[in-house]
Motif scaffolding. Structure first.
Motif, PDB file in Angstrom:
ATOM      1  N   TYR A  56       0.805  -1.219   0.000  1.00 32.67           N
ATOM      2  CA  TYR A  56       0.000   0.000   0.000  1.00 32.67           C
ATOM      3  C   TYR A  56       0.841   1.273   0.000  1.00 32.67           C
ATOM      4  CZ  TYR A  56      -4.040  -2.973   0.922  1.00 32.67           C
ATOM      5  OH  TYR A  56      -5.021  -3.925   0.822  1.00 32.67           O
ATOM      6  N   GLY A  57       2.131   1.162   0.255  1.00 35.10           N
ATOM      7  CA  GLY A  57       2.964   2.348   0.381  1.00 35.10           C
ATOM      8  C   GLY A  57       3.071   2.780   1.831  1.00 35.10           C
ATOM      9  N   THR A  58       3.709   3.910   2.060  1.00 38.28           N
ATOM     10  CA  THR A  58       3.918   4.405   3.421  1.00 38.28           C
ATOM     11  C   THR A  58       2.728   5.281   3.803  1.00 38.28           C
ATOM     12  OG1 THR A  58       6.270   4.458   2.844  1.00 38.28           O
ATOM     13  CG2 THR A  58       5.661   5.413   4.955  1.00 38.28           C
ATOM     14  N   VAL A  59       1.629   4.632   4.158  1.00 39.08           N
ATOM     15  CA  VAL A  59       0.355   5.316   4.396  1.00 39.08           C
ATOM     16  C   VAL A  59      -0.183   4.947   5.775  1.00 39.08           C
ATOM     17  CG1 VAL A  59      -0.181   5.340   1.925  1.00 39.08           C
ATOM     18  CG2 VAL A  59      -0.987   3.435   3.337  1.00 39.08           C
ATOM     19  N   PRO A  60      -1.126   5.724   6.300  1.00 35.98           N
ATOM     20  CA  PRO A  60      -1.704   5.381   7.611  1.00 35.98           C
ATOM     21  C   PRO A  60      -2.379   4.014   7.592  1.00 35.98           C
ATOM     22  CG  PRO A  60      -2.211   7.661   7.039  1.00 35.98           C
ATOM     23  CD  PRO A  60      -1.605   7.035   5.818  1.00 35.98           C
ATOM     24  N   TYR A  61      -2.234   3.287   8.685  1.00 35.30           N
ATOM     25  CA  TYR A  61      -2.839   1.960   8.770  1.00 35.30           C
ATOM     26  C   TYR A  61      -4.367   2.022   8.736  1.00 35.30           C
ATOM     27  CZ  TYR A  61       1.814   0.209   9.778  1.00 35.30           C
ATOM     28  OH  TYR A  61       3.151  -0.117   9.677  1.00 35.30           O
ATOM     29  N   SER A  62      -4.936   3.165   9.128  1.00 35.05           N
ATOM     30  CA  SER A  62      -6.388   3.329   9.052  1.00 35.05           C
ATOM     31  C   SER A  62      -6.868   3.195   7.614  1.00 35.05           C
ATOM     32  CB  SER A  62      -6.792   4.702   9.601  1.00 35.05           C
ATOM     33  OG  SER A  62      -6.371   4.855  10.932  1.00 35.05           O
ATOM     34  N   THR A  63      -6.088   3.736   6.674  1.00 40.70           N
ATOM     35  CA  THR A  63      -6.488   3.650   5.267  1.00 40.70           C
ATOM     36  C   THR A  63      -6.306   2.230   4.737  1.00 40.70           C
ATOM     37  OG1 THR A  63      -4.295   4.233   4.343  1.00 40.70           O
ATOM     38  CG2 THR A  63      -5.763   6.055   4.958  1.00 40.70           C
ATOM     39  N   ILE A  64      -5.335   1.513   5.244  1.00 40.55           N
ATOM     40  CA  ILE A  64      -5.126   0.127   4.811  1.00 40.55           C
ATOM     41  C   ILE A  64      -6.277  -0.750   5.282  1.00 40.55           C
ATOM     42  CG2 ILE A  64      -3.632  -1.892   5.065  1.00 40.55           C
ATOM     43  CD1 ILE A  64      -1.244   0.018   5.210  1.00 40.55           C
TER      44      ILE A  64
END
Length: 538
Positions: free
Chosen positions: A507-515
């Protein structure tokens, strides 16, 4: 790319070399123009609010851009570093040089010429600092003064070493530029020291309301400050128990082998390389995560002589965001008894946890995954909770998988660092909300993390400068563990730890909430961030 033009040192770090001869412009006119541009972007984004039929991926891209805009606004208007933090200005000078010297992205001649231009720009940056610092915080000024006091080697030894084979004209110009920059830096330090007692002490808390807003809108976390603090308290209690159990286990086992001794630096570096290969072999044999075929080499090298004085704890150079150079470097510090750095002392017990955190499967591999993401928003997105959470999660995960079964020093190190990261949460929340003074935070750090006063003071003061960063490690690790449990429950006997890790990194370096939202179709972690969906009015 607008932000890179306004932050030349960050551009150099990312592999964009258009601005290598510049430093940031902190003049009121430029800062006002940047705020106008930020508002324009905000208004454009508000008009692009995802419609009801938008995909989860499109909604997440929108939220990521919104979080970046609001984070920039929050830093300018709430933290107000330009008015309050003297280290911002001397740090622009040092970071400008360090971003040039730490990776050989061009010939020495080209890099030194860029450094000369940045050295010459340094006096203006510091003059802008004097003019802008209307409410300097004394503790921040003390850190800035100490940084300058200890930082001459970056501008002298470091650059002289790189310039050794450049043209006589370049070396001559460098000498002049070094004198100009150091004169300005020393004068800036003298100005800070002369006014130190007149600067207000404390007063750096943003308050609970603002901190909670930052957690929700910028970090996209499902937790408020009280919940984050509780995560830290519970983990700290658990870690103290783990230390006790580990000590009891060690007491009933044969004494551990002493750390290896080395006859030469070459033998020392070879030991690191063997340890890295052992780590990679373990990851593959235990099917922990797929190491991608496009990953570059991760070199273990000695800290360059030019940087040894400035970076005694060593450092890691990941691949650059916009560069075809896929290499990574871990610059190994001097591990002699003379080097008393806290993190060096930890690594003396075992090098494997450090290599796992900084290299594979940690930061080097994770950034490699992210910088191959085909979605541009995900390619450029940065999120400390993801990056540090993943690297920290890997430390205990590898221990539980059995990597350190015959290495009590490594187990002890992992558990101590777990305790250290749990303590950071209490410090960060306490300082940001105003529940702790800086002396109280330092004392809490010393007592609960088991670290020396100097390390505690340095970390606590820098956390006061940038609230929210110190929680990245444990909050991110906690979210990964929750996701792991949710996926294991959903997939049952078909669950694969390797697949879980591979998918997480995709997913990339993104917030875990978005994952959680994209992967599971579950927006429960995102709901606190969605009201309102439009960006903050500013």
């Amino acid at each position: 790319m607008w932000s890179f033009g306004e932050n030349p040192s960050s551009a150099t770090d990312a592999g964009i070399h258009t601005y290598d001869s510049r430093l940031a412009d902190y003049s009121p006119a430029t800062q006002a123009a940047e705020m106008v541009r930020l508002r324009q972007y905000r208004n454009e984004l508000a008009a692009l609010e995802p419609p009801p039929g938008a995909t989860a991926h499109e909604r997440v891209d929108y939220l990521l851009i919104r979080a970046n805009l609001e984070g920039d606004w929050w830093a300018r208007t709430v933290l107000r570093g330009l008015q309050r933090n003297p280290s911002l200005y001397e740090g622009e000078c040092s970071n400008g040089i360090f971003s040039i010297v730490k990776r050989k992205y061009a010939t020495d001649e080209v890099r030194v010429r860029s450094a000369i231009a940045r050295l010459r720009a340094c006096p203006l940056v510091l003059a802008q600092g004097r003019a802008n610092l209307t409410q300097p915080v004394r503790e921040f000024a003390q850190i800035a003064s100490e940084d300058i006091r200890d930082g001459d080697s970056l501008y002298t030894t470091t650059l002289d070493e790189i310039a050794r084979d450049t043209s006589p004209a370049t070396r001559s110009d460098l000498a002049v530029a070094q004198e100009i920059a150091l004169k300005a830096l020393h004068a800036y330090r003298s100005w800070l020291d002369a006014h130190m007692n007149g600067f207000a002490a404390g007063g750096f808390a943003v308050g609970r309301k603002q901190y909670d807003w930052y957690l929700r809108r910028v970090l996209l976390l499902p937790f408020d400050s009280a919940q984050v603090a509780e995560i830290g308290r519970l983990e700290l209690a658990r870690d103290r128990a783990l230390e006790t159990w580990e000590a009891s286990r060690d007491a009933h086992e044969p004494p551990a082998s002493p750390p290896p001794a080395f006859a030469s630096k070459e033998a020392f570096l070879a030991y690191y390389e063997r340890s890295l290969q052992r780590l990679i072999s373990f990851i593959n044999s235990h099917e922990i995560v797929d190491i991608p075929p496009y990953i570059g080499p991760f070199h273990i090298v000695e800290v360059p002589k030019a940087l040894a004085a400035t970076y005694p704890g060593g450092f890691m150079n990941p691949p650059q965001m916009f560069s075809s150079d896929s290499q990574g470097f871990y610059f190994v510090p001097d591990f002699s008894s003379a080097n008393q750095s806290f993190f060096v002392a930890q690594a003396r017990q075992s090098v494997l946890p450090l290599l796992g955190h900084e290299g594979i499967p940690g930061h080097f591999m994770q950034f490699t995954y992210a910088y191959h993401n085909p979605d541009f928003v995900r390619h450029v997105q940065g999120d400390g909770v993801f990056a540090e959470g993943w690297a920290f999660y890997g430390e205990e995960m590898l221990m539980r998988e059995g990597l350190y079964e015959d290495d009590p020093g490594a187990r002890k190190q992992v558990i101590h660092l777990m305790r250290h990261r749990a303590t950071r949460i209490g410090v960060d929340v306490g300082l940001a909300t105003g529940a702790m003074t800086l002396p109280q935070a330092i004392a809490y750090f010393e007592k609960n993390a088991g670290i020396d006063e100097e390390t505690a003071r340095g970390e606590a003061t820098r956390f006061a400068m940038g609230p929210g960063q110190a929680i990245d490690y444990l909050v991110g690790k906690t979210q990964i563990e929750i996701l792991l449990g949710l996926l294991a429950d959903r997939e049952g006997a078909g669950f694969s730890l390797r697949h879980f890790h591979d998918q997480l990194l995709s997913y990339g370096t993104v917030p875990y909430s978005t994952i959680r939202y994209e992967w599971l179709g579950d927006d429960s972690w995102l709901r606190p961030s969605l009201q309102p969906l439009a960006p903050q009015e500013f």
